[in-house]
Write an enzyme that holds these catalytic residues in place. Structure first.
Site, mmCIF file in Angstrom:
data_model
loop_
_atom_site.group_PDB
_atom_site.id
_atom_site.type_symbol
_atom_site.label_atom_id
_atom_site.label_comp_id
_atom_site.label_asym_id
_atom_site.label_seq_id
_atom_site.Cartn_x
_atom_site.Cartn_y
_atom_site.Cartn_z
ATOM 1 N N GLU A 140 63.668 24.821 56.647
ATOM 2 C CA GLU A 140 63.696 26.031 55.819
ATOM 3 C C GLU A 140 62.607 25.987 54.750
ATOM 4 O O GLU A 140 62.181 24.899 54.352
ATOM 5 C CB GLU A 140 65.059 26.141 55.114
ATOM 6 C CG GLU A 140 66.072 27.008 55.816
ATOM 7 C CD GLU A 140 65.864 28.500 55.535
ATOM 8 O OE1 GLU A 140 64.753 28.903 55.126
ATOM 9 O OE2 GLU A 140 66.817 29.253 55.727
ATOM 10 N N ASP A 149 67.949 29.717 48.407
ATOM 11 C CA ASP A 149 68.153 30.446 47.155
ATOM 12 C C ASP A 149 69.656 30.686 46.987
ATOM 13 O O ASP A 149 70.376 29.832 46.479
ATOM 14 C CB ASP A 149 67.335 31.737 47.203
ATOM 15 C CG ASP A 149 67.314 32.485 45.892
ATOM 16 O OD1 ASP A 149 67.978 32.045 44.937
ATOM 17 O OD2 ASP A 149 66.633 33.522 45.804
HETATM 18 P P1 5GP Z 1 68.782 32.975 50.485
HETATM 19 O O1 5GP Z 1 69.388 33.570 51.732
HETATM 20 O O2 5GP Z 1 69.035 31.495 50.348
HETATM 21 O O3 5GP Z 1 69.152 33.735 49.252
HETATM 22 O O4 5GP Z 1 67.226 33.216 50.574
HETATM 23 C C1 5GP Z 1 66.442 32.515 51.421
HETATM 24 C C2 5GP Z 1 65.238 33.317 51.801
HETATM 25 O O5 5GP Z 1 64.811 34.240 50.782
HETATM 26 C C3 5GP Z 1 64.074 32.380 51.985
HETATM 27 O O6 5GP Z 1 64.038 31.855 53.304
HETATM 28 C C4 5GP Z 1 62.883 33.242 51.632
HETATM 29 O O7 5GP Z 1 62.454 33.952 52.764
HETATM 30 C C5 5GP Z 1 63.419 34.216 50.602
HETATM 31 N N1 5GP Z 1 63.134 33.757 49.242
HETATM 32 C C6 5GP Z 1 64.003 33.321 48.309
HETATM 33 N N2 5GP Z 1 63.377 32.980 47.175
HETATM 34 C C7 5GP Z 1 62.061 33.203 47.382
HETATM 35 C C8 5GP Z 1 60.883 33.025 46.566
HETATM 36 O O8 5GP Z 1 60.896 32.593 45.400
HETATM 37 N N3 5GP Z 1 59.689 33.376 47.144
HETATM 38 C C9 5GP Z 1 59.596 33.861 48.409
HETATM 39 N N4 5GP Z 1 58.388 34.187 48.849
HETATM 40 N N5 5GP Z 1 60.680 34.020 49.213
HETATM 41 C C10 5GP Z 1 61.892 33.683 48.697
#
Ligand code: 5GP
Length: 181
Positions: free
Chosen positions: A101, A105
């Protein structure tokens, strides 16, 4: 020129810092998966840089496949709905899977992927992420390998994008949206 783009903020992790940590994780995986041929599953698109460097730091006969998910919403905010965009080609039955991954987040994407992959009968499934938010419940999400823990700012570079840009930066930077951007 990309390097003159005002949206690229402070460098949070340099090329050298990233490469050194990726090599360390590669050495750790080489030891922990000795005698096996793990299948590295790269979550597109953000993890592609990490997958490329990490796979070359592992001294084992690894195999590689790709999966793509997307979550609806704006470019810098996840929406809460994850859907599969591209599935794997390889059968996971009996395989030692390492899910690669870019960043964990909220953990929503990972929860979805874990459910989907575990249902396919792998011998083992571990998660390896380049980045994790300080706020992420890594234990609850079962994340074994973490490159760096970072605070809440939105980041770009080393595979991570905003509207498909900035993935080709060698380093990781904060994103500074401009009023007229
Ligand atoms: P989660 O489902 O854990 O909230 O988010 C994961 C996905 O959100 C990551 O695989 C990524 O694609 C996107 N994401 C979360 N934070 C960031 C960030 O700070 N920058 C970027 N470019 N993508 C993020």
């Amino acid at each position: 020129m990309l390097s003159a783009d005002p949206c690229i903020g402070e460098v949070l992790l340099s090329d050298e810092q990233i490469q050194a940590r990726v090599r360390e994780i590669g050495e750790q995986l080489t030891i922990e998966y000795a005698g096996r041929a793990p299948l590295m599953v790269c979550v597109l698109r953000g993890a592609y840089s990490f997958l490329t460097d990490l796979s070359r730091s592992i001294d084992l006969p690894v195999e590689i496949d790709f999966i793509a998910v997307s979550s609806y919403g704006s470019s810098t905010r996840t929406s809460g709905v994850v859907r599969l965009v591209k599935d794997l080609d390889v059968d996971l039955t009996g395989r030692d899977v390492i899910l690669i991954e870019d960043i964990v987040d909220t953990g929503l994407t990972l929860r979805y992927l874990r459910r989907s992959l575990e249902a396919r009968g792998p011998n083992s499934l571990e998660v390896c992420t380049l980045l994790a938010r300080e706020s992420a419940d890594l234990e609850g999400l079962g994340v074994k390998y973490v490159g760096f823990t970072i605070p809440g700012d939105f980041v770009i570079g080393y595979g991570l994008d905003v509207d498909e840009r900035y993935r080709n930066l060698r380093y990781l930077a904060s994103y500074e949206p401009q009023d007229d951007a």
